[in-house]
Design a protein around this motif. Structure first.
Motif, PDB file in Angstrom:
ATOM      1  N   VAL A  11     -87.632  54.973  79.837  1.00  0.00           N
ATOM      2  CA  VAL A  11     -86.942  53.399  80.071  1.00  0.00           C
ATOM      3  C   VAL A  11     -88.856  53.263  81.034  1.00  0.00           C
ATOM      4  N   VAL A  12     -89.464  52.222  80.445  1.00  0.00           N
ATOM      5  CA  VAL A  12     -90.695  51.346  80.581  1.00  0.00           C
ATOM      6  C   VAL A  12     -90.329  49.833  81.658  1.00  0.00           C
ATOM      7  N   ALA A  13     -90.379  49.730  82.370  1.00  0.00           N
ATOM      8  CA  ALA A  13     -90.717  48.547  83.403  1.00  0.00           C
ATOM      9  C   ALA A  13     -92.163  47.562  83.703  1.00  0.00           C
ATOM     10  N   VAL A  26     -95.882  56.126  74.413  1.00  0.00           N
ATOM     11  CA  VAL A  26     -94.338  56.786  74.869  1.00  0.00           C
ATOM     12  C   VAL A  26     -93.650  56.856  73.316  1.00  0.00           C
ATOM     13  N   ALA A  27     -93.811  55.777  72.286  1.00  0.00           N
ATOM     14  CA  ALA A  27     -93.415  55.793  70.810  1.00  0.00           C
ATOM     15  C   ALA A  27     -94.742  56.789  70.363  1.00  0.00           C
ATOM     16  N   GLN A  28     -95.554  57.019  70.503  1.00  0.00           N
ATOM     17  CA  GLN A  28     -96.492  58.114  69.690  1.00  0.00           C
ATOM     18  C   GLN A  28     -95.994  59.694  69.644  1.00  0.00           C
ATOM     19  N   LEU A  32     -91.264  62.192  72.961  1.00  0.00           N
ATOM     20  CA  LEU A  32     -90.707  61.475  73.797  1.00  0.00           C
ATOM     21  C   LEU A  32     -89.574  60.325  72.917  1.00  0.00           C
ATOM     22  N   ARG A  33     -88.797  59.209  73.501  1.00  0.00           N
ATOM     23  CA  ARG A  33     -88.131  58.334  73.011  1.00  0.00           C
ATOM     24  C   ARG A  33     -87.740  57.070  73.822  1.00  0.00           C
ATOM     25  N   LEU A  34     -88.444  56.217  73.529  1.00  0.00           N
ATOM     26  CA  LEU A  34     -88.444  55.350  74.250  1.00  0.00           C
ATOM     27  C   LEU A  34     -87.018  54.715  73.873  1.00  0.00           C
TER      28      LEU A  34
END
Ligand SMILES: NC(=O)c1ccc[n+]([C@@H]2O[C@H](COP(=O)([O-])OP(=O)(O)OC[C@H]3O[C@@H](n4cnc5c(N)ncnc54)[C@H](O)[C@@H]3O)[C@@H](O)[C@H]2O)c1
Length: 347
Positions: A11-13, A26-28, A32-34
């Protein structure tokens, strides 16, 4: 392809400049799974949700975290927003919380943040990611090779003001000193113009640091710090290095097309090379080191929170030194919030 492809959820805030840098990396990353996004700004949240195609998104970090229960929580908010997000991340069961520098706005807040993460066994990472620059690595490599002899002094200067730049300087200079613990700090500061900034700071601050291995640290940040004329970009006018018995090595942070690089003088002569700070270059390995640490407890992230905490204490100790008029021993205990106290005593 990794054996654990997409196995860690994130999770990114805080989806401003730095949050998007993190979400992109993260997406790349194949491991990892955003899985969730959060921002109090509806426009930024919607734009990011559309860009990354993430289902869980909202303005309340705690709600998004409870819905996703991620392995990793990353937050990239301005310095005033730290402790509640640490608390929300710990409550969600995240195994690792990564967040932006500076660690906090006061020692009291930082003590509470790390009390929470340590008690819950949550790994922490703080974004001093400039170290992934090739020019930073080159300087670290030269110093570690022994080419400048025994290091006696490390230093860092930046024109940018304290809450933006100071802990970057201390982190990389401490790296050049093998992260020996700082023992005490003596500081001085001037100017109140920047206290109203979102990165509330004195206009200028300097600090002398004694490390336990006898090495001296010298740091300056803000309007009276020395210029780095080789770099034509205000935020990138940083010079960080080490002097030893046989020479010196230093990095000039720099920006693409605006100068920057590294230079060293050793018994073999004068050496130099190019380099500049580049988020696109530095973020992927910073994020990959999060995966590596989750995979293997022994692969501790080079930007781990314990190191960042040590550098943060140097910054806070420097402010206390101005207020108390003297040398301040580290580690620090609780006390008057440093920015308030400093603002009170500066003329
Ligand atoms: N490591 C680096 O190289 C580097 C570079 C620039 C900035 N920074 C640091 O990154 C941090 C963020 O800076 P920025 O430039 O990205 O700021 P920014 O203002 O662009 O983004 C911050 C975002 O956080 C959001 N936000 C605020 N409160 C929130 C909350 N409670 N929950 C969720 N979202 C919230 C804001 O709406 C905004 O979108 C700062 O601490 C700054 O010092 C680090």
């Amino acid at each position: 392809m990794s054996a654990h492809q997409k196995s860690y959820s994130v999770v990114v805030a805080g989806l401003g400049k730095r949050g998007i840098h993190h979400a992109d990396a993260v997406a790349q990353n194949p491991c990892l799974r955003l899985a969730g996004l959060c921002d109090i700004d509806a426009g930024r949240l919607e734009a990011a949700r559309a860009k990354y195609g993430v289902d869980q998104a909202g303005p309340e970090a705690a709600a998004v975290l409870q819905a996703v229960r991620p392995d990793v929580f990353i937050f990239c908010t301005l310095p005033q927003v730290r402790l509640p997000l640490i608390q929300a991340g710990v409550n969600s069961g995240a195994r690792l919380i990564a967040f932006e520098k500076p660690v906090a706005v006061s020692t009291n807040e930082a003590i509470e943040m790390f009390r929470l993460t340590r008690a819950a066994g949550v790994k922490t990472v703080v974004s001093h990611q400039h170290r992934y620059g090739d020019h930073y690595r080159k300087v670290a490599e030269i110093i570690a090779s022994g080419a400048i002899g025994r290091v006696h002094t490390v230093y860092g200067t930046a024109i940018g003001w304290m809450m933006h730049m100071f802990t970057h300087l201390v982190d990389y200079a401490s790296w050049f000193n093998n992260y020996a613990s700082p023992e005490w700090v003596a500081g001085q500061a001037s100017g109140k113009g920047k206290f109203t900034d979102a990165h509330s700071s004195p206009d200028y601050i300097c600090a002398l640091v004694q490390y336990v291995n006898g090495v001296r640290g010298i740091f300056e940040s803000g309007e009276n710090a020395p210029d780095v004329p080789e770099v034509d970009s205000m935020w990138h006018k940083c010079r960080i290095g080490a002097q030893g018995t046989e020479g010196f090595a230093e990095v000039l942070t720099g920006k693409e097309g605006k100068g920057g690089g590294w230079r060293a003088v050793t018994p073999k002569g004068a050496h130099s090379g190019p380099g500049f700070m580049d988020y696109a270059h530095d973020m992927p390995p910073y994020i990959q080191d999060i995966v590596n640490w989750l995979d293997d407890d022994a692969k501790v992230h080079p930007c781990n929170g314990e190191r960042a905490y040590q550098g943060f204490e140097v910054m806070m100790g420097a402010m206390r030194s101005v207020v108390q008029r003297g040398r301040v021993a580290l580690p620090l205990g609780e006390g008057e919030p440093e920015l308030d106290a400093l603002q009170r005593v500066l003329p």
